[in-house]
Design an enzyme around this catalytic site. Structure first.
Site, PDB file in Angstrom:
ATOM      1  N   GLN A 288      48.858  44.760  38.321  1.00  0.00           N
ATOM      2  CA  GLN A 288      47.678  45.602  38.524  1.00  0.00           C
ATOM      3  C   GLN A 288      47.672  46.182  39.935  1.00  0.00           C
ATOM      4  OE1 GLN A 288      44.885  46.421  36.366  1.00  0.00           O
ATOM      5  NE2 GLN A 288      44.579  47.868  38.043  1.00  0.00           N
TER       6      GLN A 288
ATOM      7  N   CYS B  26      39.847  47.227  38.172  1.00  0.00           N
ATOM      8  CA  CYS B  26      41.004  46.949  37.311  1.00  0.00           C
ATOM      9  C   CYS B  26      40.641  47.074  35.834  1.00  0.00           C
ATOM     10  CB  CYS B  26      41.553  45.558  37.616  1.00  0.00           C
ATOM     11  SG  CYS B  26      40.328  44.244  37.445  1.00  0.00           S
TER      12      CYS B  26
ATOM     13  N   ARG C 237      48.900  52.060  35.407  1.00  0.00           N
ATOM     14  CA  ARG C 237      49.501  50.807  34.937  1.00  0.00           C
ATOM     15  C   ARG C 237      50.797  51.113  34.182  1.00  0.00           C
ATOM     16  NH1 ARG C 237      46.699  46.111  34.234  1.00  0.00           N
ATOM     17  NH2 ARG C 237      48.793  45.290  33.938  1.00  0.00           N
TER      18      ARG C 237
ATOM     19  N   HIS D 137      47.439  38.882  40.092  1.00  0.00           N
ATOM     20  CA  HIS D 137      47.696  39.959  39.125  1.00  0.00           C
ATOM     21  C   HIS D 137      48.541  41.043  39.799  1.00  0.00           C
ATOM     22  CE1 HIS D 137      47.390  42.289  35.621  1.00  0.00           C
ATOM     23  NE2 HIS D 137      46.114  42.579  35.584  1.00  0.00           N
TER      24      HIS D 137
ATOM     25  N   ARG E 295      51.285  36.535  30.366  1.00  0.00           N
ATOM     26  CA  ARG E 295      49.900  36.443  30.859  1.00  0.00           C
ATOM     27  C   ARG E 295      49.391  35.069  30.466  1.00  0.00           C
ATOM     28  NH1 ARG E 295      44.929  40.627  30.388  1.00  0.00           N
ATOM     29  NH2 ARG E 295      46.127  41.417  32.140  1.00  0.00           N
TER      30      ARG E 295
ATOM     31  N   ASP F 257      35.640  43.762  40.664  1.00  0.00           N
ATOM     32  CA  ASP F 257      36.139  43.161  39.420  1.00  0.00           C
ATOM     33  C   ASP F 257      35.020  42.267  38.873  1.00  0.00           C
ATOM     34  OD1 ASP F 257      37.759  42.179  37.370  1.00  0.00           O
ATOM     35  OD2 ASP F 257      38.830  40.751  38.642  1.00  0.00           O
TER      36      ASP F 257
END
Ligand code: CP
Ligand code: NVA
Length: 301
Positions: free
Chosen positions: A133, A260, A288, A130, A103, A220
């Site tokens: 996700q 998310c 996830r 991402h 990340r 988000d």
């Protein structure tokens, strides 16, 4: 599958194969099946240059479930945080680990880890995208809606990493994609052009218009990790870009809401809408784990 650097590298068939495996792994875990044979003896290094709750825990627990070993590598402690080139880090880690999850900020860093290393690299979020996700999001959408056919996915807010990956997920699975974002905060321009050619893409400044007849409403944060100093400016630009009752009224009656997480109630989503759709949002968070386990199996087996 060698790496997961961005969702666009995967075909529709590859995505479906990951989702099917994720469903199977979820079922097995809930039935108490021993899954430790899947990745016995494998080690995953997890490099984090940004904070994480879900990504870290899903990969760490996922790796343990599958019989492998997760190694948490904070950039605060790694030499990479003091400037050791990613090319060297990649070659060292390739000799000791079986795969790397990273990340970070710059997508190029993920791509060059893959280029210089010899082991699979998984993108655990960059400023650009991402993918992990969105695999969990697609899994959740299929759980709630049965299939992707004819669905409309609406995103309200910043054209950020999440929006970029959701566009790809929607186009690949044949969903219509609509986004409501302020001027100057559109998703990646090259991706938008691609989506217009390959699928159905619609952009507006009206959240209600974007949400019209939507099956899935997604949002988000207004300021992503790394954009903390823009918080005030963004709060002004995004005022009104909120998933509220009016947006949900425009969407289909049975629309689901996804986020998310982490969420900022009162900014991109009202507390009322969030709580009314908490089942979907926390199923999404749980997924996830299952989706990341499927990705690990795909690159390590
Ligand atoms: N959604 C997500 O990636 O959460 P974390 O930042 O907690 O990993
Ligand atoms: N857009 C958010 C997503 C967090 C999972 C960020 O990058 O901070």
């Amino acid at each position: 599958m060698k790496h997961l650097l961005k969702l666009r590298d995967l075909s529709r068939e590859e995505i479906l194969s990951i989702l099917n495996l994720a469903d199977q792994l979820k079922y097995e875990r809930k039935s108490g099946v021993d899954q430790t044979g899947y990745l016995k003896g494998k080690t995953l290094g997890m490099i984090f240059q940004k904070s994480s709750t879900r990504t870290r825990v899903s990969f760490e627990v996922g790796m343990s479930d599958l019989g492998g070993r997760p190694l948490f590598l904070s950039s605060r402690d790694l030499q990479i945080g003091r400037g050791e080139p990613v090319q060297d880090t990649a070659r060292v880690l390739s000799r000791m680990l079986d795969a790397i999850m990273i990340r970070t900020f710059d997508q190029e860093e993920v791509e060059s880890l893959a280029r210089y290393g010899t082991i699979p690299v998984i993108n655990g979020l960059t400023d650009y995208c991402h993918p992990c996700q969105v695999l969990a999001d697609l899994m959740t959408i299929r759980e709630y809606k049965g299939s992707f056919k004819g669905l409309k996915l609406c995103f309200v807010g910043d054209g950020n990493n999440m929006a970029n990956s959701l566009i790809v997920g929607a186009v690949r699975m044949g969903m219509k994609f609509s986004i409501a974002c302020p001027k100057g905060y559109s998703p990646d321009a090259e991706l938008v052009e691609w989506a217009k050619k390959e699928g159905e893409y619609f952009e507006t400044e009206s959240p209600e218009e974007a949400a019209s007849d939507a099956d899935v409403v997604y949002t988000d944060v207004w300021a992503s990790m790394g954009q903390e100093e823009e918080r005030e400016k963004r709060a002004a630009a995004f005022r009104g870009f909120c998933v509220d009752d009016a947006v949900m009224h425009a969407a289909k009656k049975d629309a689901i809401v996804l986020h998310c997480l982490p969420a900022h109630r009162g900014e991109e989503i009202t507390a009322e809408v969030f709580e009314a759709h908490a089942n979907e949002i926390f199923d999404e968070a749980e997924n996830r784990l299952h989706a990341q386990k499927a990705v690990l199996c795909k690159v390590l087996r």
